[in-house]
Design a protein around this motif. Structure first.
Motif, PDB file in Angstrom:
ATOM      1  N   LEU A 162       0.832  -1.205   0.000  1.00 14.55           N
ATOM      2  CA  LEU A 162       0.000   0.000   0.000  1.00 14.55           C
ATOM      3  C   LEU A 162       0.868   1.256   0.000  1.00 14.55           C
ATOM      4  CD1 LEU A 162      -2.897   1.054   0.140  1.00 14.55           C
ATOM      5  CD2 LEU A 162      -2.728   0.993   2.639  1.00 14.55           C
ATOM      6  N   GLY A 163       1.945   1.225   0.809  1.00 16.33           N
ATOM      7  CA  GLY A 163       2.851   2.366   0.823  1.00 16.33           C
ATOM      8  C   GLY A 163       3.476   2.615  -0.533  1.00 16.33           C
ATOM      9  N   GLY A 164       3.844   1.532  -1.229  1.00 16.98           N
ATOM     10  CA  GLY A 164       4.424   1.681  -2.563  1.00 16.98           C
ATOM     11  C   GLY A 164       3.437   2.228  -3.565  1.00 16.98           C
ATOM     12  N   ILE A 165       2.213   1.707  -3.550  1.00 13.65           N
ATOM     13  CA  ILE A 165       1.189   2.160  -4.500  1.00 13.65           C
ATOM     14  C   ILE A 165       0.863   3.635  -4.274  1.00 13.65           C
ATOM     15  CG2 ILE A 165      -1.235   1.906  -5.152  1.00 13.65           C
ATOM     16  CD1 ILE A 165      -0.945  -1.096  -4.588  1.00 13.65           C
ATOM     17  N   LEU A 166       0.648   4.013  -3.009  1.00 10.90           N
ATOM     18  CA  LEU A 166       0.296   5.402  -2.709  1.00 10.90           C
ATOM     19  C   LEU A 166       1.439   6.354  -3.055  1.00 10.90           C
ATOM     20  CD1 LEU A 166      -1.540   4.958   0.729  1.00 10.90           C
ATOM     21  CD2 LEU A 166      -2.566   5.584  -1.463  1.00 10.90           C
ATOM     22  N   THR A 167       2.665   5.947  -2.717  1.00 11.23           N
ATOM     23  CA  THR A 167       3.816   6.808  -2.994  1.00 11.23           C
ATOM     24  C   THR A 167       4.016   6.989  -4.491  1.00 11.23           C
ATOM     25  OG1 THR A 167       4.893   6.082  -0.946  1.00 11.23           O
ATOM     26  CG2 THR A 167       6.283   7.123  -2.599  1.00 11.23           C
ATOM     27  N   GLU A 168       3.854   5.900  -5.246  1.00 11.91           N
ATOM     28  CA  GLU A 168       4.052   5.982  -6.696  1.00 11.91           C
ATOM     29  C   GLU A 168       2.956   6.794  -7.377  1.00 11.91           C
ATOM     30  OE1 GLU A 168       6.353   4.207  -9.045  1.00 11.91           O
ATOM     31  OE2 GLU A 168       7.540   4.430  -7.226  1.00 11.91           O
ATOM     32  N   SER A 169       1.717   6.644  -6.915  1.00 17.24           N
ATOM     33  CA  SER A 169       0.590   7.258  -7.613  1.00 17.24           C
ATOM     34  C   SER A 169       0.276   8.668  -7.130  1.00 17.24           C
ATOM     35  CB  SER A 169      -0.665   6.384  -7.458  1.00 17.24           C
ATOM     36  OG  SER A 169      -1.003   6.240  -6.083  1.00 17.24           O
ATOM     37  N   ALA A 170       0.447   8.924  -5.826  1.00 18.73           N
ATOM     38  CA  ALA A 170       0.026  10.223  -5.289  1.00 18.73           C
ATOM     39  C   ALA A 170       1.066  10.890  -4.402  1.00 18.73           C
ATOM     40  CB  ALA A 170      -1.285  10.053  -4.502  1.00 18.73           C
ATOM     41  N   GLY A 171       2.230  10.289  -4.239  1.00 19.30           N
ATOM     42  CA  GLY A 171       3.263  10.894  -3.409  1.00 19.30           C
ATOM     43  C   GLY A 171       3.197  10.411  -1.968  1.00 19.30           C
ATOM     44  N   TRP A 172       4.285  10.610  -1.229  1.00 17.05           N
ATOM     45  CA  TRP A 172       4.382  10.081   0.125  1.00 17.05           C
ATOM     46  C   TRP A 172       3.359  10.681   1.076  1.00 17.05           C
ATOM     47  CZ3 TRP A 172       5.254  13.398   4.148  1.00 17.05           C
ATOM     48  CH2 TRP A 172       5.818  14.649   3.859  1.00 17.05           C
ATOM     49  N   ARG A 173       2.892  11.883   0.815  1.00 21.24           N
ATOM     50  CA  ARG A 173       1.927  12.512   1.726  1.00 21.24           C
ATOM     51  C   ARG A 173       0.617  11.730   1.794  1.00 21.24           C
ATOM     52  NH1 ARG A 173       4.036  17.610   3.009  1.00 21.24           N
ATOM     53  NH2 ARG A 173       5.653  18.311   1.539  1.00 21.24           N
ATOM     54  N   SER A 174       0.280  11.046   0.706  1.00 20.86           N
ATOM     55  CA  SER A 174      -0.971  10.268   0.686  1.00 20.86           C
ATOM     56  C   SER A 174      -0.925   9.099   1.665  1.00 20.86           C
ATOM     57  CB  SER A 174      -1.240   9.757  -0.727  1.00 20.86           C
ATOM     58  OG  SER A 174      -0.210   8.878  -1.163  1.00 20.86           O
ATOM     59  N   VAL A 175       0.285   8.623   2.017  1.00 25.01           N
ATOM     60  CA  VAL A 175       0.401   7.547   3.003  1.00 25.01           C
ATOM     61  C   VAL A 175      -0.203   7.995   4.330  1.00 25.01           C
ATOM     62  CG1 VAL A 175       2.048   6.149   4.316  1.00 25.01           C
ATOM     63  CG2 VAL A 175       2.424   6.561   1.877  1.00 25.01           C
ATOM     64  N   PHE A 176       0.002   9.248   4.687  1.00 21.91           N
ATOM     65  CA  PHE A 176      -0.541   9.773   5.942  1.00 21.91           C
ATOM     66  C   PHE A 176      -1.988  10.232   5.786  1.00 21.91           C
ATOM     67  CE2 PHE A 176       4.085  10.506   6.173  1.00 21.91           C
ATOM     68  CZ  PHE A 176       4.366   9.762   7.305  1.00 21.91           C
ATOM     69  N   LEU A 177      -2.336  10.761   4.622  1.00 20.15           N
ATOM     70  CA  LEU A 177      -3.717  11.216   4.400  1.00 20.15           C
ATOM     71  C   LEU A 177      -4.706  10.064   4.469  1.00 20.15           C
ATOM     72  CD1 LEU A 177      -3.214  13.814   1.515  1.00 20.15           C
ATOM     73  CD2 LEU A 177      -3.852  14.287   3.896  1.00 20.15           C
ATOM     74  N   GLY A 304       8.572   2.003  -5.783  1.00 20.19           N
ATOM     75  CA  GLY A 304       7.954   1.764  -4.487  1.00 20.19           C
ATOM     76  C   GLY A 304       7.045   0.549  -4.488  1.00 20.19           C
ATOM     77  N   VAL A 305       6.277   0.369  -5.556  1.00 25.24           N
ATOM     78  CA  VAL A 305       5.373  -0.782  -5.645  1.00 25.24           C
ATOM     79  C   VAL A 305       6.169  -2.080  -5.692  1.00 25.24           C
ATOM     80  CG1 VAL A 305       3.603  -1.909  -7.037  1.00 25.24           C
ATOM     81  CG2 VAL A 305       3.579   0.581  -6.772  1.00 25.24           C
ATOM     82  N   GLU A 306       7.219  -2.104  -6.518  1.00 19.20           N
ATOM     83  CA  GLU A 306       8.045  -3.311  -6.612  1.00 19.20           C
ATOM     84  C   GLU A 306       8.693  -3.643  -5.271  1.00 19.20           C
ATOM     85  OE1 GLU A 306       9.489  -2.948 -11.293  1.00 19.20           O
ATOM     86  OE2 GLU A 306      10.598  -1.932  -9.701  1.00 19.20           O
ATOM     87  N   ALA A 307       9.195  -2.613  -4.584  1.00 21.73           N
ATOM     88  CA  ALA A 307       9.805  -2.843  -3.274  1.00 21.73           C
ATOM     89  C   ALA A 307       8.778  -3.366  -2.274  1.00 21.73           C
ATOM     90  CB  ALA A 307      10.434  -1.548  -2.761  1.00 21.73           C
ATOM     91  N   GLY A 308       7.561  -2.819  -2.320  1.00 24.67           N
ATOM     92  CA  GLY A 308       6.516  -3.289  -1.415  1.00 24.67           C
ATOM     93  C   GLY A 308       6.151  -4.735  -1.655  1.00 24.67           C
ATOM     94  N   LEU A 309       6.069  -5.130  -2.921  1.00 25.23           N
ATOM     95  CA  LEU A 309       5.727  -6.513  -3.242  1.00 25.23           C
ATOM     96  C   LEU A 309       6.802  -7.486  -2.770  1.00 25.23           C
ATOM     97  CD1 LEU A 309       4.267  -6.042  -6.845  1.00 25.23           C
ATOM     98  CD2 LEU A 309       3.011  -6.684  -4.779  1.00 25.23           C
ATOM     99  N   MET A 310       8.040  -7.035  -2.671  1.00 31.15           N
ATOM    100  CA  MET A 310       9.114  -7.904  -2.203  1.00 31.15           C
ATOM    101  C   MET A 310       8.942  -8.305  -0.737  1.00 31.15           C
ATOM    102  SD  MET A 310      11.293  -8.599  -4.663  1.00 31.15           S
ATOM    103  CE  MET A 310      12.833  -9.039  -3.853  1.00 31.15           C
ATOM    104  N   PHE A 311       8.123  -7.556   0.009  1.00 30.54           N
ATOM    105  CA  PHE A 311       7.897  -7.874   1.419  1.00 30.54           C
ATOM    106  C   PHE A 311       6.739  -8.848   1.636  1.00 30.54           C
ATOM    107  CE2 PHE A 311      10.278  -3.926   1.940  1.00 30.54           C
ATOM    108  CZ  PHE A 311      11.105  -4.234   3.012  1.00 30.54           C
TER     109      PHE A 311
END
Length: 507
Positions: A162-177, A304-311
């Motif tokens: 989720l962090g990777g998808i949000l960061t890639e699509s809308a930027g890191w601020r969306s992780v907190f929003l 970010g998405v690829e890194a997230g999927l690795m976890f």
């Protein structure tokens, strides 16, 4: 005169279900926040122009406040009532999330993360207390706590993706929003749940303040030591603050009539060893998580998405092993399971040492298998072992202390890895200053720490029978320190009863 009829069973059941959903959402979101932010770190660095020390503080500001305030958050939940305390925690966490999203610089983001950690520390014990209050029947309560546990496991898997998808699509601020609508839903659900009773619970303010200062001073010294130099005035000053505050904490706990950390509890061999093992387990796991988030993106150039999927495979191993561990403990004994889990996690640190920029990704996933197995195998048995070694009325205190030390271990590991990654120099420098030499040194240091605590656990934990035999013996003797099943009678938090619910979210 007519009396108002008591609430009907459907009304009570609906209120209980709403309380469970609210608790599950809160626990899930504070867990996702940790793993999702790890993936967003490179984007935060490029946007806010923070160095490695800034990234370490973004992670540790949250974790340290979570660890320090968890020591007294349970007493706050008792004093204010579970529902009210939970609403306070969720409200603070949500407001702090908005502040994180709007942060104009790295300093403001770190300050908001401090507030987020404070809110999360209140949410954790209050969510369990809310479940305990909502379900009077022991079987239904056990099922509710099991669902709460699964929520944490799912959050570990979903967070990086989720962090990777949000960061890639809308930027890191969306992780907190993302936390804002979730917080609003939780507060709306709480408004429809039954009020919580309050009970007197003294707060240890002096102990709490000195605990925060001790951890903050130690974290500052470790983080900044790799950047400013270990003999620089700020670093030496931070070590001095940590030492003085630690002494002050000891004095405060010794004098307080109801200390949040009873010193007599720490003198028990099983308690002190369990705390050391818990610290080392999270040092290994959190350190690797922080390390790999940067390794995948800064050294391997992954999105970010690829890194997230690795976890995701790592999270699957954790969830499956959490379910196996209690059964293994019943068959082979908790001590053996703890030692095996610790040894596997120590091995995990050493097998990751050969990682470099050219390691095949399939091999990276294979080398991560021991990381997923080790801590998840040890922690449920470790928690149950600790709960059986303390009186029932101290179960909540012991659980809070264990989880606080585990969070502290993770924070110190992030501080160590960050300092070494930035200052390692030499071999394998990435474009963003990622040092392979520093990574290898950190893995060896944490691996040796895990090896030492494994030996301690092997030699100093009692050579007990299997868990089932212990339960039988305790019931025949009528012991007040029996398995955590007796904890609800003393009004303590339900977290210790299964021995794994607090473990699965952060193992």
């Amino acid at each position: 005169m007519s009396l108002a009829p008591p609430p009907s069973p459907p009304v009570k059941a609906r209120s209980s279900s709403l309380a469970l959903v609210a608790s599950l959402l809160g626990f899930t979101v504070i867990t996702i926040d940790v793993t999702a932010v790890n993936i967003a770190l490179p984007d935060i660095r490029s946007t806010l122009h923070g160095g490695m020390a800034g990234l370490q503080w973004v992670v540790d500001a949250y974790t340290l406040m979570f660890a320090a305030l968890m020591l007294s958050a349970g007493a706050l939940a008792d004093r204010a009532g579970a529902r009210r305390a939970y609403a306070w925690g969720v409200g603070l966490f949500t407001a702090a999330s908005l502040a994180c999203a709007l942060a104009p610089g790295i300093g403001a983001l770190i300050a908001a993360r401090v507030a987020q950690g404070a809110g999360a520390a209140i949410v954790m014990p209050a969510s369990l207390a809310l479940i305990r209050q909502a379900y009077d029947d022991a079987r239904r309560r056990a099922r509710a706590i099991a669902l709460w546990t699964v929520g944490g496991s799912v959050a570990v898997a979903v967070g990086p993706v989720l962090g990777g998808i949000l960061t890639e699509s809308a930027g890191w601020r969306s992780v907190f929003l993302l936390n804002l609508p979730v917080g609003a839903v939780i507060l709306a659900l709480l408004a429809r749940t039954a009020p919580s009773p309050r009970r007197p619970a003294p707060l240890d303010l002096a102990g709490q303040v000195t605990a925060v200062l001790t951890l903050a001073g130690l974290a500052f010294a470790v983080i900044e030591g790799g950047h400013l130099g270990w003999t620089s005035a700020p670093v030496l000053g931070a070590f001095a603050v940590a030492l003085a505050s630690g002494i002050g904490f000891y004095a405060a706990e010794k004098r307080h009539p109801a200390p949040m950390v009873p010193l007599a509890l720490l003198r028990r061999r099983t308690v002190s060893v369990a705390l050391a093992v818990g610290f080392a387990v999270n040092a290994g796991f959190y350190g690797v998580t922080f390390l790999l988030g940067l390794y995948y993106q800064q050294l391997r150039g992954m999105s970010g998405v690829e890194a997230g999927l690795m976890f995701v495979p790592l999270a699957v191993f954790i969830t499956a092993t959490n379910l196996i561990s209690p059964r293994a403990a019943e068959r082979f004994g908790r001590r053996r399971v703890i030692v095996i889990g610790q040894a596997v996690l120590a091995l995990a640190m050493f097998v990751l040492v050969p990682l470099n920029a050219g390691t095949p990704l399939w091999l990276v996933l294979v080398l991560l298998v021991p990381t997923g197995l080790g801590g998840a195998f040890a922690v449920p048995a470790l928690t149950a072992q600790l709960m059986d070694s303390v009186p029932g009325e101290r179960a909540g205190t012991a659980s809070g202390l264990l989880n606080s030390l585990r969070q502290t271990g993770g924070a110190m590991s992030v501080a160590l890895f960050g300092a070494l990654l930035a200052g390692g120099g030499g071999e394998g420098e990435g474009a963003a200053g990622f040092s392979l030499a520093g990574m290898h040194t950190g893995l060896v240091v944490v691996g040796v720490t895990l090896c030492v605590t494994t030996v301690l656990a092997a030699w100093l934990l009692p050579r007990t029978e299997t868990a089932s035999k212990l339960d039988l013996r305790a019931s025949s003797e009528g012991s007040s320190t029996a398995a955590p099943k007796s904890a609800p009678k003393s009004g303590s938090e339900p977290a210790p009863k299964s021995g794994s619910e607090l473990a699965s979210a952060s193992s």
